[in-house]
Scaffold this active site. Structure first.
Site, PDB file in Angstrom:
ATOM      1  CE1 TYR A   1      -4.465   2.391   0.255  1.00 49.77           C
ATOM      2  CE2 TYR A   1      -2.794   2.878   2.422  1.00 49.77           C
ATOM      3  CZ  TYR A   1      -3.618   2.594   1.567  1.00 49.77           C
ATOM      4  OH  TYR A   1      -4.719   4.147   1.438  1.00 49.77           O
TER       5      TYR A   1
HETATM    6  N1  LIG Z   1      -9.866   4.921   4.119  1.00 47.10           N
HETATM    7  C1  LIG Z   1      -9.332   5.911   4.317  1.00 47.10           C
HETATM    8  O1  LIG Z   1      -8.170   5.414   5.948  1.00 47.10           O
HETATM    9  C2  LIG Z   1      -7.666   6.162   3.569  1.00 47.10           C
HETATM   10  C3  LIG Z   1      -6.438   6.696   4.334  1.00 47.10           C
HETATM   11  C4  LIG Z   1      -5.805   7.704   2.844  1.00 47.10           C
HETATM   12  C5  LIG Z   1      -6.002   7.902   1.744  1.00 47.10           C
HETATM   13  N2  LIG Z   1      -7.127   6.946   1.488  1.00 47.10           N
HETATM   14  C6  LIG Z   1      -7.841   7.370   0.279  1.00 47.10           C
HETATM   15  O2  LIG Z   1      -8.791   7.056  -0.213  1.00 47.10           O
HETATM   16  C7  LIG Z   1      -8.777   6.523  -1.679  1.00 47.10           C
HETATM   17  C8  LIG Z   1     -10.564   5.872  -1.332  1.00 47.10           C
HETATM   18  O3  LIG Z   1     -11.109   5.377  -0.076  1.00 47.10           O
HETATM   19  P1  LIG Z   1     -12.361   4.769   0.751  1.00 47.10           P
HETATM   20  O4  LIG Z   1     -12.110   5.213   1.730  1.00 47.10           O
HETATM   21  O5  LIG Z   1     -13.120   5.472  -0.430  1.00 47.10           O
HETATM   22  O6  LIG Z   1     -12.298   3.405  -0.269  1.00 47.10           O
HETATM   23  P2  LIG Z   1     -13.509   3.058   0.217  1.00 47.10           P
HETATM   24  O7  LIG Z   1     -13.422   1.266  -0.654  1.00 47.10           O
HETATM   25  O8  LIG Z   1     -14.931   3.291   0.603  1.00 47.10           O
HETATM   26  O9  LIG Z   1     -13.357   3.161  -2.119  1.00 47.10           O
HETATM   27  C9  LIG Z   1     -13.096   2.390  -2.928  1.00 47.10           C
HETATM   28  C10 LIG Z   1     -14.054   2.722  -4.134  1.00 47.10           C
HETATM   29  O10 LIG Z   1     -12.809   2.091  -5.317  1.00 47.10           O
HETATM   30  C11 LIG Z   1     -13.829   1.617  -6.142  1.00 47.10           C
HETATM   31  N3  LIG Z   1     -12.226   0.064  -6.849  1.00 47.10           N
HETATM   32  C12 LIG Z   1     -12.094  -0.676  -6.006  1.00 47.10           C
HETATM   33  N4  LIG Z   1     -11.092  -1.713  -6.844  1.00 47.10           N
HETATM   34  C13 LIG Z   1     -11.356  -0.707  -8.127  1.00 47.10           C
HETATM   35  C14 LIG Z   1     -10.575  -1.352  -9.647  1.00 47.10           C
HETATM   36  N5  LIG Z   1     -10.428  -2.086  -9.790  1.00 47.10           N
HETATM   37  N6  LIG Z   1     -11.888   0.120 -10.391  1.00 47.10           N
HETATM   38  C15 LIG Z   1     -12.924   0.990  -9.684  1.00 47.10           C
HETATM   39  N7  LIG Z   1     -12.315   1.186  -8.789  1.00 47.10           N
HETATM   40  C16 LIG Z   1     -12.527   0.176  -7.520  1.00 47.10           C
HETATM   41  C17 LIG Z   1     -14.105   0.566  -5.069  1.00 47.10           C
HETATM   42  O11 LIG Z   1     -15.438  -0.509  -5.518  1.00 47.10           O
HETATM   43  C18 LIG Z   1     -14.953   1.241  -4.001  1.00 47.10           C
HETATM   44  O12 LIG Z   1     -16.287   1.816  -4.243  1.00 47.10           O
HETATM   45  C19 LIG Z   1      -8.024   5.432  -1.780  1.00 47.10           C
HETATM   46  O13 LIG Z   1      -7.801   6.063  -3.004  1.00 47.10           O
HETATM   47  C20 LIG Z   1      -7.842   5.478  -0.344  1.00 47.10           C
HETATM   48  O14 LIG Z   1      -5.982   4.886  -0.959  1.00 47.10           O
HETATM   49  C21 LIG Z   1      -8.374   6.214   1.913  1.00 47.10           C
END
Ligand SMILES: NC(=O)c1ccc[n+]([C@@H]2O[C@H](COP(=O)([O-])OP(=O)(O)OC[C@H]3O[C@@H](n4cnc5c(N)ncnc54)[C@H](O)[C@@H]3O)[C@@H](O)[C@H]2O)c1
Length: 309
Positions: free
Chosen positions: A194
């Site tokens: 990650y």
């Molecule tokens: N949640 C956290 O703590 C956090 C912290 C820092 C950064 N982020 C980043 O923020 C972003 C969003 O995270 P989130 O927490 O909303 O996650 P989430 O799991 O709620 O949403 C992620 C979305 O990505 C979609 N997805 C996964 N694989 C895919 C693919 N191959 N093609 C198209 N869509 C795809 C999933 O269906 C989902 O709707 C991510 O990039 C994550 O790394 C999250």
């Protein structure tokens, strides 16, 4: 001496004793004041392509941008949830479409881009948000999981940018947003795949911003680096010292993302203490940073990770 004078003297003494903190504080206040006098750009009629917008941050950001008048494409591999999000936006009398898009496939990205072009127009704002996490130690990670994490979190950015940037360059207008993470600025135990993929995402953004500046293009970039957010993606992680490192709220993060886009901010970190942490990372020896990470409980945060069920 009056109360105000006493207070002023105390402030001056504090500033003299903590020059670094004072400089950071002054910069943050000036930045805030500067933004108050600047008018953010309008999102009305912008065509926003958000990957992974069926859930979490993407969904919340899509709804927020649609409320500000943007036409939003909910691009996700989970088309059922993407349709639900689009319907939620339509119910608010705003504009949105759902489109199936697997960001790991060039063909799927190009097809989704074409679909959005023909229904909403050329995307003018691209938000690379789709992301996944494994949450395993390097010896437990399968090669497939490592490659998939890189494809979703970083390599896909090349596919979407190559599909949408040429039109933005032609129009000399647009914005590319990278949803990275603080994990793209510092390493955490049980997150090798990650963190490495997020470092790559930060690198893509950093290079792209400079490439666009070299070309004297008006296309902007924003890199978003949040700590853990309550979306469910990192369910189970533990956080110590929540007054310093709170679990961020989805609504707060999406609000900050939209503001950063409106004010063309190149990089944002959340919570704000992360600016200080990254500053210290460049200043202190690695062993000191490692100890601080341990004291803050960062390095054991993934021990209780469950992720999405
Ligand atoms: N949640 C956290 O703590 C956090 C912290 C820092 C950064 N982020 C980043 O923020 C972003 C969003 O995270 P989130 O927490 O909303 O996650 P989430 O799991 O709620 O949403 C992620 C979305 O990505 C979609 N997805 C996964 N694989 C895919 C693919 N191959 N093609 C198209 N869509 C795809 C999933 O269906 C989902 O709707 C991510 O990039 C994550 O790394 C999250």
């Amino acid at each position: 001496m009056s109360g105000v004078e006493l207070y002023a003297n105390e402030l001056i003494n504090y500033a003299q004793e903590h020059p670094c903190l004072t400089v950071i504080f002054v910069i943050l206040v000036l930045k805030k004041l500067f933004n108050l006098f600047k008018r953010g750009k309008s999102l009305k009629d912008e065509v926003v392509f958000i990957t992974g917008a069926a859930n979490g941050i993407g969904r919340s950001t899509a709804i927020r941008m649609a409320k500000l008048g943007a036409k939003v494409a909910i691009a996700d591999i989970d088309i059922k949830k993407a349709e639900q999000t689009a319907k939620e936006i339509l119910d608010l009398k705003q504009r949105a479409i759902a489109v199936h898009c697997d960001v790991t496939s060039i063909e799927s990205v190009n097809k989704a881009t074409e679909f959005v072009r023909s229904h909403l127009g050329n995307p003018t704002i691209l938000i690379n948000n789709a992301g996944i996490v494994s949450g395993k130690s390097i010896t437990e990670l399968s090669y497939e999981a490592i490659e998939r994490t890189f494809k979703v979190n970083a390599i896909s950015h090349f596919y979407t940018i190559k599909a949408m940037l040429p039109d933005m360059l032609k129009a000399n207008k647009g914005h590319i947003v990278t949803i990275a993470s603080v994990a793209g600025l510092g390493g955490v135990s049980k997150m090798t795949d990650y963190c490495a993929s997020k470092y790559a995402a930060v690198g893509i953004d950093d290079s792209l911003r400079n490439e666009l500046r070299q070309q004297k293009s008006a296309v902007k970039t924003t890199c978003v680096c949040p700590y853990y957010i309550n979306t469910g993606m990192f369910d189970g992680v533990s956080t110590k010292f929540t007054f310093l490192l709170p679990m961020l709220k989805e609504e707060y993060v999406s609000e900050q993302i939209v503001e950063a886009i409106r004010y063309n901010v190149p990089i944002i970190m959340m919570p704000r203490i992360m600016y200080l942490a990254i500053f210290l990372k460049g200043l202190l020896p690695t062993c000191a940073i490692d100890i601080i990470g341990e004291i803050l409980g960062l390095q054991e945060s993934m021990e209780t990770f469950k992720g999405r069920a």
